[in-house]
Design a protein around this motif. Structure first.
Motif, PDB file in Angstrom:
ATOM      1  N   ASN A  97       0.882  -1.383  -0.113  1.00 54.27           N
ATOM      2  CA  ASN A  97      -0.127  -0.176  -0.023  1.00 54.27           C
ATOM      3  C   ASN A  97       0.958   1.290   0.027  1.00 54.27           C
ATOM      4  OD1 ASN A  97      -2.493   1.436   0.411  1.00 54.27           O
ATOM      5  ND2 ASN A  97      -1.662   1.882   2.428  1.00 54.27           N
TER       6      ASN A  97
ATOM      7  N   ASP B 281       0.961   4.776   1.121  1.00 51.98           N
ATOM      8  CA  ASP B 281       0.158   5.866   1.906  1.00 51.98           C
ATOM      9  C   ASP B 281       0.114   7.015   1.195  1.00 51.98           C
ATOM     10  OD1 ASP B 281      -0.123   7.885   4.035  1.00 51.98           O
ATOM     11  OD2 ASP B 281      -0.072   6.114   5.384  1.00 51.98           O
TER      12      ASP B 281
ATOM     13  N   CYS C  33       0.415  -4.337   3.336  1.00 47.29           N
ATOM     14  CA  CYS C  33      -0.643  -4.218   4.149  1.00 47.29           C
ATOM     15  C   CYS C  33      -1.562  -5.475   4.180  1.00 47.29           C
ATOM     16  CB  CYS C  33      -1.669  -3.361   3.262  1.00 47.29           C
ATOM     17  SG  CYS C  33      -1.951  -3.730   1.524  1.00 47.29           S
TER      18      CYS C  33
END
Length: 327
Positions: free
Chosen positions: A234, A236, A245
């Motif tokens: 993932n 951010d 994640c």
């Protein structure tokens, strides 16, 4: 491979942690053991945990379009509630009926009688039409409907409990039979297997090289994250950092490693399988619950190991032990 010193112990203490548990589904971790034990447990769950299934069919009347053998085969594949299967006897070992498989200790009798009388409607004969001599052993959908009725939820789910279709009858056609259900294991026939699916995977150990990751632009990070076929990483949107994640979604496809090499960043991520940690996914046919399947499989596996230990005590494995011990 290095051999342990003579007299060294292979003893390990596996640990199990349940992640998710429902009547017909379980997901759990098996740690501190190796692939041989994990695969042995999987194979026992599929092929050696006993259940009850229809094994003998005596057809009195059959004027349907399906022949007797076809109907007998369909009856055998109907899952029956088998919570008491571990306590039942195998028909071949039953001394109460001399192995005939026709007594209350090793078998359960079912009756079915259906006749179509309506000229305009096709009569569907389903597992709900089977009548069991033992209320503890019945088609799984019957037991589920009974439980839902107790929970005052029968009307809401009545459409889902029509039963497993056996045959369709038109006006004047009739089916009348007697069936005997017996204890068995999936190794003898798939109808006795309590497992719909049993899989395990090595738990992945994913480590991102943060120094190399910081040298990538935002678009390169996004491209690298998107190269994984499953949602493992993932990006951010606030910190612009790439994180793991869902490590378990990784399918060992090496796509992110190939992408990193294509970007000129080999070593961007290191992915290894933990050789002593496994994640199991278990789905049952409904004959027994997922919890019963796991516990019964452990019981059967322990019985097999005890049998091997007794053979070792009798000296039958002496030559094998000398061979493994080496010179």
């Amino acid at each position: 491979m290095d051999r342990p010193a003579a007299g060294a112990s292979y003893q390990r203490f596996p640990r199990v942690r349940i992640r998710e548990l429902r009547d017909d589904y379980a997901k759990f971790e098996l740690r501190d053991t190796d692939a041989s034990i994990a695969n042995a447990l999987r194979r026992v769950m599929i092929a050696e945990v006993p259940t009850v299934a229809i094994d003998l069919v005596e057809i009195e009347v059959n004027s349907s379009v399906l022949n007797d053998e076809f109907i007998a085969h369909r009856l055998g594949l109907i899952p029956l509630t088998s919570a008491a299967a571990m306590q039942m006897r195998f028909s071949r070992d039953c001394d109460a009926c001399d192995g005939d498989g026709s007594c209350e200790h090793c078998s359960v009798e079912f009756l079915l009688s259906a006749r179509a009388t309506d000229s305009d409607q096709t009569l569907e004969v389903t597992s709900n039409d089977l009548r069991s001599a033992d209320p503890k052993v019945c088609p799984v959908d019957q037991a589920r409907a009974y439980q839902q009725a107790l929970n005052a939820d029968f009307e809401a789910t009545a459409g889902e409990n029509r039963g497993i279709l056996i045959v369709k009858l038109r006006r004047g056609q009739e089916l009348r039979l007697r069936a005997i259900a017996r204890k068995g294991i999936g190794k003898d026939h798939a109808k006795w297997s309590p497992a719909a699916t049993v899989t395990f995977m090595y738990e992945p150990d994913i480590r991102i090289n943060e120094e190399l990751m910081d040298t990538l632009t935002l678009d390169e990070k996004r491209s690298w994250v998107d190269s994984s076929p499953t949602k493992v990483f993932n990006l951010d949107p606030i910190t612009k950092q790439v994180t793991v994640c869902d490590a378990e979604a990784y399918t060992y496809d090496d796509e992110v490693i190939k992408k990193a090499e294509a970007m000129g960043k080999p070593g961007l991520v290191e992915i290894n399988a933990k050789e002593d940690s496994f994640i199991f996914t278990v789905e049952t046919t409904g004959a027994i619950t997922a919890y019963e399947l796991i516990m019964n499989a452990i019981t059967v596996l322990r019985q097999k190991l005890d049998a091997v230990r007794l053979q070792d005590d009798d000296g039958d494995l002496g030559e094998l032990g000398a061979h493994l011990g080496g010179p």
